[in-house]
Design an enzyme around this catalytic site. Structure first.
Site, short mmCIF file in Angstrom:
data_model
loop_
_atom_site.label_atom_id
_atom_site.label_comp_id
_atom_site.label_asym_id
_atom_site.label_seq_id
_atom_site.Cartn_x
_atom_site.Cartn_y
_atom_site.Cartn_z
N LYS A 1 -12.47 -8.54 -5.91
CA LYS A 1 -13.42 -7.45 -6.13
C LYS A 1 -12.77 -6.26 -6.84
O LYS A 1 -13.45 -5.38 -7.31
CB LYS A 1 -14.02 -7.01 -4.80
CG LYS A 1 -13.02 -6.51 -3.79
CD LYS A 1 -13.69 -6.34 -2.43
CE LYS A 1 -12.66 -6.15 -1.33
NZ LYS A 1 -13.13 -6.49 -0.01
N LYS A 11 0.82 -1.21 0.00
CA LYS A 11 0.00 0.00 0.00
C LYS A 11 0.85 1.26 0.00
O LYS A 11 0.44 2.28 -0.56
CB LYS A 11 -0.96 0.00 1.19
CG LYS A 11 -1.96 -1.14 1.09
CD LYS A 11 -3.35 -0.76 1.52
CE LYS A 11 -4.34 -1.84 1.07
NZ LYS A 11 -5.43 -2.04 1.98
N LYS A 47 -6.91 -15.39 -8.48
CA LYS A 47 -7.99 -15.45 -7.49
C LYS A 47 -9.12 -14.50 -7.87
O LYS A 47 -8.85 -13.41 -8.38
CB LYS A 47 -7.41 -15.03 -6.14
CG LYS A 47 -7.94 -15.81 -4.96
CD LYS A 47 -7.21 -15.43 -3.69
CE LYS A 47 -7.88 -14.25 -3.02
NZ LYS A 47 -7.50 -14.08 -1.61
P1 AMP Z 1 -11.04 -9.57 0.88
O1 AMP Z 1 -12.04 -9.55 -0.23
O2 AMP Z 1 -9.65 -9.73 0.36
O3 AMP Z 1 -11.20 -8.44 1.86
O4 AMP Z 1 -11.29 -10.89 1.71
C1 AMP Z 1 -12.33 -11.10 2.62
C2 AMP Z 1 -12.37 -12.58 2.96
O5 AMP Z 1 -12.79 -13.37 1.82
C3 AMP Z 1 -11.01 -13.17 3.39
O6 AMP Z 1 -11.20 -14.07 4.45
C4 AMP Z 1 -10.53 -13.89 2.14
O7 AMP Z 1 -9.70 -14.99 2.43
C5 AMP Z 1 -11.81 -14.35 1.48
N1 AMP Z 1 -11.64 -14.39 0.01
C6 AMP Z 1 -11.40 -13.32 -0.79
N2 AMP Z 1 -11.32 -13.71 -2.08
C7 AMP Z 1 -11.48 -15.06 -2.10
C8 AMP Z 1 -11.51 -16.04 -3.14
N3 AMP Z 1 -11.35 -15.74 -4.43
N4 AMP Z 1 -11.73 -17.34 -2.79
C9 AMP Z 1 -11.91 -17.67 -1.50
N5 AMP Z 1 -11.92 -16.80 -0.48
C10 AMP Z 1 -11.70 -15.49 -0.76
#
Ligand code: AMP
Ligand code: TRP
Length: 325
Positions: free
Chosen positions: A195, A110, A192
């Site tokens: 968002k 960041k 992966k």
């Molecule tokens: P984030 O969107 O990075 O803030 O992640 C929020 C939660 O969702 C975390 O616990 C991540 O490990 C999970 N997560 C985010 N993207 C994925 C994905 N593509 N597959 C599985 N879990 C995810």
């Protein structure tokens, strides 16, 4: 056991978040005392619009509830409504080595991204997260891999404080999301699902049927024709099989058999139908909750009250040990 986790109010929630995180939270609340926080103070460290912040917080509360987090079983609350979080952050600041903060991977990334106007909040972010966790005498913190380092630092901070001033904090354990629930991008299946990528690459938890169908039919696959699970050679089809299995409860083997003589188009069509119907309850609950904003706000208010009782007692203890009261 006491469980604590949090999500920032920014960004949309996709099915990767649901299968990798929320789904587990819903399971955990059956046998544990769970506290789920909407971490709005953390969100202030990245560019944000004060005008939409309250809407984003409400939206996240709705996501929690629509996913099955039960306010009778778990505490759901907004971080900034419990002022003990910021107060403990200051106390923990004084036992946290700066070197530990500058070597955090998230900070390094960041600080490159926001080089032009790097704020101190980005550096101190993990201390606020440590305060979140330590205030509640948390046993287990379920998070994604990227947050593991921050929980490690939380453990260090807790130990340092306890050593210096006497036993106050429980040293928490990290619990990583199930490795099976790594959902990949619909457009670049080697990556992966995220968002921050373009909307065609992820399925939002609340996507409408037409969007779901369009995104699944356009999902990138290989040029072959067999529906077989092989993440290296066939990452696209394998990811779709993972989704099919997660939402149908059928094993990958069963699905390979079911679609043995079928083409990709037929498989995708069946998956799209499954997803449209599986995600329907989420869309419905969201609409219901949007119309009941007062009810949702009341849940957050009660949640903050319940959280504060626990937080206050830990903070008092920490202040006493530091000679502040
Ligand atoms: P984030 O969107 O990075 O803030 O992640 C929020 C939660 O969702 C975390 O616990 C991540 O490990 C999970 N997560 C985010 N993207 C994925 C994905 N593509 N597959 C599985 N879990 C995810
Ligand atoms: N930093 C976490 C993230 O970006 C969110 C978070 C804040 C959190 N405080 C927490 C997660 C406490 C678990 C426990 O995903």
């Amino acid at each position: 056991m006491r469980i604590f986790s949090g999500i920032q109010p920014t960004g949309i929630i996709h099915i990767g978040n649901y299968l990798g995180a929320l789904n587990q939270w819903v399971e955990l609340q059956e046998k544990n005392e769970c506290i789920f926080c909407i971490v709005d103070l953390h969100a202030l460290t990245a560019p944000f619009d004060p005008k939409t912040l309250q809407d984003l917080i409400l939206e996240k509360a709705i996501v929690y509830l629509a996913s099955g987090i039960d306010p009778e079983k778990s505490i759901i609350f907004v971080q900034s409504q419990v002022k003990e979080h910021t107060e403990l952050t200051w106390l923990l600041n004084t036992v946290t080595p700066v070197g530990d903060l500058t070597r955090m991977t998230q900070y390094k990334e960041k600080s490159k991204k926001f080089k032009a106007n790097l704020n101190a909040g980005l550096l101190n972010y993990p201390i606020l997260m440590a305060a979140d966790i330590l205030l509640y005498q948390t046993d287990v913190v379920p998070v994604g891999e990227d947050q593991e380092q921050h929980v490690e630092l939380t453990r260090t901070i807790a130990r340092k404080f306890n050593q210096k001033f006497g036993q106050v904090f429980k040293v928490p354990e990290v619990k990583l999301s199930k490795s099976g629930a790594r959902i990949m991008s619909l457009q670049e299946p080697a990556k992966k699902m995220s968002k921050t990528d373009k909307p065609e690459s992820y399925l939002g938890l609340f996507d409408e049927p037409e969007e779901i169908k369009g995104k699944i039919m356009r999902a990138v696959t290989d040029t072959g024709r067999v529906i077989k699970y092989n993440p290296k050679a066939k990452p696209g089809i394998s990811n779709l099989l993972t989704l099919y299995s997660a939402f149908s409860g059928k094993s990958i083997k069963e699905l390979e058999k079911k679609f043995k003589k079928k083409g990709y188009a037929e498989f995708k069509k069946s998956l799209a139908e499954l997803l449209v119907s599986s995600l329907e309850p989420f869309r419905r609950k969201r609409k219901e909750l949007l119309a009941r904003e007062v009810y949702v706000q009341e849940i957050l208010k009660q949640g903050a009250k319940r959280a504060q009782v626990i937080a206050q007692s830990t903070l008092e203890n920490a202040k006493k040990k530091m000679g502040l009261t």
